[in-house]
Design an enzyme around this catalytic site. Structure first.
Site, PDB file in Angstrom:
ATOM      1  N   ASP A   1     -35.010 -29.571  14.305  1.00 42.39           N
ATOM      2  CA  ASP A   1     -35.530 -30.621  15.109  1.00 42.39           C
ATOM      3  C   ASP A   1     -35.346 -32.200  14.234  1.00 42.39           C
ATOM      4  O   ASP A   1     -36.151 -32.233  13.420  1.00 42.39           O
ATOM      5  CB  ASP A   1     -36.741 -30.496  16.022  1.00 42.39           C
ATOM      6  CG  ASP A   1     -36.955 -31.765  16.921  1.00 42.39           C
ATOM      7  OD1 ASP A   1     -36.464 -32.915  17.145  1.00 42.39           O
ATOM      8  OD2 ASP A   1     -38.836 -31.822  17.459  1.00 42.39           O
TER       9      ASP A   1
ATOM     10  N   ASP B   1     -30.747 -34.213  18.882  1.00 37.12           N
ATOM     11  CA  ASP B   1     -31.489 -34.029  17.738  1.00 37.12           C
ATOM     12  C   ASP B   1     -31.880 -33.043  17.957  1.00 37.12           C
ATOM     13  O   ASP B   1     -32.867 -32.788  16.711  1.00 37.12           O
ATOM     14  CB  ASP B   1     -32.644 -35.667  17.389  1.00 37.12           C
ATOM     15  CG  ASP B   1     -33.591 -35.171  18.095  1.00 37.12           C
ATOM     16  OD1 ASP B   1     -33.672 -34.693  19.088  1.00 37.12           O
ATOM     17  OD2 ASP B   1     -34.146 -35.870  17.915  1.00 37.12           O
ATOM     18  N   GLU B   2     -32.192 -32.180  18.605  1.00 35.54           N
ATOM     19  CA  GLU B   2     -33.009 -30.781  17.773  1.00 35.54           C
ATOM     20  C   GLU B   2     -31.481 -29.572  18.966  1.00 35.54           C
ATOM     21  O   GLU B   2     -31.185 -29.624  19.832  1.00 35.54           O
ATOM     22  CB  GLU B   2     -34.131 -30.893  18.702  1.00 35.54           C
ATOM     23  CG  GLU B   2     -34.423 -30.314  20.489  1.00 35.54           C
ATOM     24  CD  GLU B   2     -35.329 -30.492  20.242  1.00 35.54           C
ATOM     25  OE1 GLU B   2     -36.416 -29.838  20.790  1.00 35.54           O
ATOM     26  OE2 GLU B   2     -36.081 -31.482  21.612  1.00 35.54           O
TER      27      GLU B   2
END
Lengths: 483, 384
Positions: free
Chosen positions: A32, A126-127
C-alpha cells in the site's frame, strides 16, 4: 468436559493457531503506497515537501482524496468533506488531483510487482495483493521480498510504501496498515514499513486490534459490539458464535467469527480487464437548465468515448447515471447490436436515455459509463430488415423512475441513429484522436464544449472528488453544506 | 396403484416426460414431479412446466389402478440405475416404493391434487410424415432466436403454404424456411407460432420413429398400416399438440404477428456459386478453428473455378483454404459469421450447395442445388 487442549470455538486464545492452517502456507503480501496522490504531488513540486497537502475537490462539495501525513496531524483524512478539512487545517495546500500522473506512477508500481509474481491483484490504483508463495524459493522468504519491493519502489518512483506479509489477505492487509507511518498532534512518526505476521502467531497480532479493523465491521456493528463490552478482536473471538449471531444476524455473525480467528481463504485473483469505462462529474451547484446539462453531458460523453478508444474497443451498452440534488439516483442503460466508439453515436444514445428521465429536481452529478466491449467498425453483423421494433435489440433497465411512454420506440430510433453516426464519424473520430495525441486534449472538440475560457475537454479522473471551483453565490454554497 | 414394467421402457417414458419438467424451482412443488397413472395394462406419464407438456404412455402389467406424482429427476435416476429386468412401482398414500431384483427405494410423493389438471388434447386434425417433419425441424429450429427480449423470434412459424406446410424461423441475422408436403386442413386459415424449445424437444423424440428406432410400447393405430410413421397435429386456440406414436407434446403458442418474411427474400440473384456440400463444410469448420469470438467473420472470395475462405482472427492467427466450385456472376468477396454459414450449409439436403449472392451487404441464400423446399437466408458481416 475434560482437560485436553481444545480446538473448539469457546476459547480462541487457547487454541493452537497453527492447527487450522492449510497444508501449504501461503505467503501473501499487501503493498500500500503511503499517502499516494499527495506524495506524487510533493514529488512533482518539492516546495510542498513537509507541508500539509490535501488532494481533492476544493469546492464546497469536494472530498479529500488523499493528504500528506503533515495534514493528518490535524485530523484530516481521506473521504472527509473538503470543507471540514479546511476548517481543521486552514494552512493546508489544496491541490486538484491529476489522475493521469497517478496512473503513470501506478503503472511503474505494477511493473515492479509483475517481476515478483504473476499473481498480482490490484485493489486500487495504489494498493495490491501479491501471492508470492511460488516465488519464495527463487527470491527469498516473504519479508525479504517485501524489503526488496520497498527498496525498488523507493528507487524507481521516489515514493514510499508499506508492506504487510502474512498467510492470507485479511492479515496481510491489517499488517500493512500496522506498517504505516502514524500522524498525531505530536507529529509524524515513521512506521516500520514492513510488518510480518508469522504463521502460528496470527492471533497474537490480530487479537489486540480494535474490532473496527476487521472488514465488515462498520460503525453500526462496532457500536452494537461495544455495547456488549467487545472492543478488540480478542474480545470478539472469546464470544460464543451463537451470541454473535444473535446480535449481528446469522451470516454476519459467522463471517466475523471466521475473521477473528484470522481465517481468510480468499485467493489472490490476478487483475482482469476492466468491464466498463466511464466518466462522471459532480457539479459545484445543482444544474437546472436543460441546455447547460446537455452541454455537460456532451463533454462527459466525449471524455468517456475518448477513454474507450484509448483501449481500442467499442461498447455495446451505454449507461447514464444521474444523481439529483436530494441524492436520489437513477441509471438508464441501453444495449445496441453493434459496439460503437465515436462520441456522436454514444452521445445520441446518452441523450435519449437522459431525455427519458423526469427532471423535477436539480442535477448534482452526471455520469456516462460504457460496457459490453467488442471490436468496432471493421466487422458488423448486418440484420434482416424485419420491420418494426421486433427487429431491434432492445433492452432498457427500467427501475420505475419517471419512465415516459414511448421509451422503447425512442431508444430504437436513437440506436439506428447511433449506428449511422458510428459509420459516418469513424474517420473524423480517428482524426480527432490523432490531433489530441499530438497537441493535447483541449486542442479539438465539438462546438458544444466551447465555454468562455475556450474548449473545456474533460480528462479521465477529473472532478471525481468533486468540483474545484467555488460556486459564485455564497448563499448557494451554504445551502449545499447541509447534506 | 401398482404396476410392473421393464426397466428400459420405464426409463424411456420417464426421460421423455421429464424433459418438460423445469429444473428451476417453481411456485408449485408438484411441477418438479411427473404424474404417473396406471390404468389396466396402460401406464401414462406426464411432465409439464405449464408452457410445455409431454404425455407419454407405454404398456405395463397393471396390478391396481391409481395415480401418483413423483420427483422426476430422482425417480428417473433411480430407475436408470437399477439392474435390467422388471421394476415394480407401488404407491400408497404419500409414498412410492420402487423395487427391482434386490433393490428397494421408498420416496416421498407430491399430493396428486397439486399437479395441474391438463385437458386431454383433441384428436389430430393434420398428419405430417414424421421423417420430413424431423428433417424440417433440424433445418429450421437452429435459426430461431434464443433472446428472450425478442419473444416472437424465439418461435417457429408454421403456416399453410400451397398444399403443404411451411416452417420459418429467424433471429434477424439469418432466416430458415422449409416447406413440407402434408394435409393442412388445420392450418388452412391459421398460422401458428410455436416456441422453438418445444420443437427442439419434439425433434429428440425417439417415438418419431426416425433414426431407425421404432416407437416403444404399444404403437397407436394412426399409422393405418402404412410403413412411414406420421406425426399428428392438433391446434387449439392457445396451444398445439403433436402426437407421435405413444407421445404427445403440447405447447403454448406464442402470441403476436410474425414479421413479414416474404419481403426479405430477394427476387433474383446475379451471382451463383455451386459447391460440394461436404468439401465446403469441412473447409469452413477448419478455418473456424482460429475464431475465438463471435465477431470474427469468414471471408469468401468467389471467382471462376473456386472460392477462397479466409479467417483473420486478431491475437490468434489466420487460416485460409480454397474449395473448388462453379461460379457464375461478378467476382465478389463477402463475409459471414462462420457459425451461421455452417448452420446453413449443414442444413442443406443433397450433395451440392448453391450459394446465391447480390453483393457484400445484401442477404445471401444457401440452399441445395437440386431442391427448393429449403432456403436459408443469411445476412453478411460488413467488413472494412
Amino acid at each position: 468436559m475434560d482437560d485436553l487442549p481444545t480446538h473448539g470455538q469457546s476459547d480462541g486464545m487457547a487454541r493452537s493457531p497453527g492447527s487450522r492452517v492449510p497444508s501449504v502456507d501461503r505467503v501473501i503480501l499487501h503493498v500500500d503506497m503511503d499517502a499516494f496522490f499527495a506524495s506524487v504531488e510533493v514529488l512533482d513540486d518539492p516546495t510542498l515537501a513537509g507541508r500539509p497537502v490535501i488532494v481533492g475537490g476544493a469546492g464546497s462539495r469536494g472530498v479529500v482524496a488523499a493528504c500528506t501525513y503533515e495534514a493528518r496531524m490535524f485530523g484530516v483524512h481521506s473521504a472527509m468533506p473538503s470543507s471540514v478539512a479546511r476548517r481543521l487545517c486552514p494552512q493546508a495546500v489544496f491541490v486538484h488531483g491529476r489522475f493521469h500522473r497517478y496512473v503513470e506512477e501506478s503503472a511503474k508500481l505494477h511493473a515492479i510487482f509483475e517481476t515478483v509474481t504473476p499473481l498480482v491483484e490490484g485493489i486500487s490504483i495504489d494498493e495490491a495483493f501479491l501471492d508470492v508463495t511460488g516465488s519464495v524459493r527463487l527470491l527469498g522468504d516473504g519479508p525479504s521480498i517485501a524489503a526488496d519491493i520497498r527498496r525498488r519502489v523507493q528507487n524507481a518512483l521516489g515514493l514510499t510504501c508499506s508492506v504487510g506479509v502474512a498467510s492470507n489477505k485479511l492479515l496481510a492487509k491489517l499488517a500493512s496498515k500496522a506498517a504505516k507511518p502514524v500522524a498525531d498532534r505530536s507529529g509524524v512518526h515513521p512506521g516500520p514499513g514492513i510488518v510480518v505476521v508469522e504463521v502460528a502467531r496470527e492471533l497474537e497480532f490480530l487479537h489486540p486490534l480494535s474490532i473496527e479493523a476487521l472488514w465488515g465491521v462498520g460503525p453500526v456493528s462496532a457500536r452494537r459490539l461495544n455495547g456488549l463490552g467487545v472492543r478488540t478482536v480478542g474480545d470478539l473471538a472469546s464470544l460464543p458464535i451463537t451470541t454473535l449471531q444473535r446480535h449481528l444476524g446469522k451470516a454476519q455473525g459467522s463471517h466475523l467469527a471466521g475473521l477473528c480467528r484470522g481465517e481468510d481463504a480468499r485467493q489472490v485473483i490476478p487483475d482482469q480487464r476492466a468491464k466498463s469505462v466511464g466518466h462522471e462529474e459532480t457539479f459545484p451547484s445543482d444544474l437546472w437548465e436543460l441546455d447547460v446539462i446537455r452541454g455537460h453531458l456532451a463533454r462527459i460523453v466525449d471524455a468517456a468515448a475518448s477513454h474507450l478508444r484509448g483501449s481500442e474497443l467499442g461498447a455495446r451498452t451505454i449507461t447514464v447515471k444521474i444523481k439529483f440534488g436530494d441524492f436520489t439516483m437513477v441509471t438508464r442503460s441501453h444495449s445496441m447490436a453493434i459496439p460503437v466508439d465515436s462520441a456522436p453515436s454514444i452521445g445520441v444514445i446518452a441523450a435519449a436515455l437522459f431525455d427519458s428521465v423526469e427532471l423535477s429536481k436539480g442535477i448534482r452529478l452526471l455520469g456516462v459509463s460504457l460496457s459490453g466491449f467488442g471490436a468496432t467498425g471493421a466487422n458488423e453483423q448486418l440484420s434482416l430488415d424485419l420491420g418494426g421494433t421486433e427487429g431491434a435489440v432492445l433492452r432498457a433497465d427500467v427501475d420505475g423512475h419517471g419512465l415516459r411512454d414511448g421509451f422503447d420506440d425512442r431508444m430504437f430510433r436513437a440506436g439506428e441513429e447511433a449506428e449511422r453516426l458510428q459509420q459516418s464519424w469513424g474517420g473524423i473520430t480517428a482524426a480527432v484522436d490523432s490531433i489530441r495525441a499530438r497537441y493535447g486534449h483541449a486542442s479539438v472538440g465539438s462546438a458544444s464544449m466551447v465555454g468562455v475560457d475556450g474548449l473545456r475537454v474533460r480528462d479521465r479522473g477529473e472532478s471525481q472528488w468533486g468540483p474545484a471551483a467555488e460556486p459564485k453565490d455564497d448563499s448557494d454554497q451554504d445551502r449545499n453544506h447541509r447534506m | 396403484m401398482k404396476f410392473r414394467c421393464e426397466r428400459d421402457s420405464l426409463v424411456e417414458v420417464l426421460t421423455t416426460a421429464g424433459r418438460a419438467v423445469s429444473s428451476r424451482t417453481t411456485t408449485s412443488m408438484a411441477l418438479a414431479g411427473v404424474r404417473i397413472e396406471s390404468e389396466g395394462n396402460r401406464l401414462m406419464v406426464i411432465g409439464t412446466d405449464l408452457d410445455l407438456t409431454v404425455h407419454v404412455s407405454t404398456e405395463a402389467i397393471g396390478l391396481s389402478d391409481g395415480v401418483c406424482v413423483v420427483p422426476s429427476k430422482l425417480l428417473t435416476d433411480i430407475v436408470r440405475s437399477l439392474e435390467p429386468g422388471a421394476v415394480t412401482i407401488e404407491a400408497e398414500q404419500d409414498k412410492v416404493e420402487i423395487s427391482a431384483a434386490r433393490s428397494r427405494f421408498s420416496l416421498q410423493t407430491f399430493p396428486s391434487d397439486d399437479f395441474p389438471s391438463l385437458p386431454q388434447p383433441p384428436a389430430p386434425t393434420t398428419l405430417l410424415p414424421a421423417a420430413s417433419l424431423v428433417n424440417a425441424l433440424r433445418q429450421v429450429v437452429r435459426a430461431a432466436s434464443n433472446d428472450e427480449a425478442r419473444p416472437l423470434l424465439t418461435g417457429v412459424l408454421m403456416a399453410a403454404e400451397g398444399t403443404g406446410i411451411r416452417l420459418v424461423a429467424t433471429d434477424s441475422y439469418r432466416l430458415a424456411l422449409r416447406d413440407i408436403e402434408g394435409r393442412n386442413e388445420a392450418l388452412d386459415t391459421a398460422q401458428i407460432l410455436v416456441p422453438a424449445r418445444a420443437l427442439a424437444e419434439l425433434q429428440r423424440l425417439s417415438a418419431l420413429g426416425v433414426d431407425a428406432r421404432e416407437p416403444k410400447g404399444a404403437p397407436d393405430k394412426t399409422d393405418g398400416g402404412t410403413s412411414a410413421p406420421m406425426v399428428g397435429l392438433s391446434i387449439g386456440e392457445h396451444d398445439v399438440t403433436f402426437t407421435a406414436g405413444n407421445v404427445q407434446v403440447s405447447t403454448r403458442l406464442l402470441d403476436g404477428s410474425y414479421p413479414d418474411y416474404r419481403q426479405l427474400i430477394p427476387a433474383e440473384y446475379p451471382n451463383h456459386l455451386h459447391v460440394g456440400k461436404d468439401s465446403l463444410l469441412d473447409a469452413l469448420r477448419r478455418v473456424r478453428l482460429v475464431v475465438r469470438d463471435n465477431m470474427t467473420p469468414v471471408r469468401l472470395s468467389m471467382r471462376q473455378g473456386g472460392v477462397d475462405l479466409t479467417v483473420v482472427s486478431q491475437e490468434v492467427g489466420d487460416a485460409s483454404e480454397t474449395v473448388d466450385a462453379d461460379f457464375e456472376g461478378t467476382d465478389l468477396t463477402i463475409a459471414f459469421n462462420p457459425t451461421y454459414l455452417i448452420d446453413g450449409v449443414d442444413a442443406v439436403m443433397g450433395d451440392e450447395v448453391l450459394l446465391e449472392t447480390i453483393d457484400a451487404t445484401k442477404p445471401a441464400t444457401v440452399r441445395g442445388a437440386e431442391q427448393s423446399e429449403f432456403r436459408y437466408l443469411l445476412m453478411p458481416v460488413r467488413v472494412s
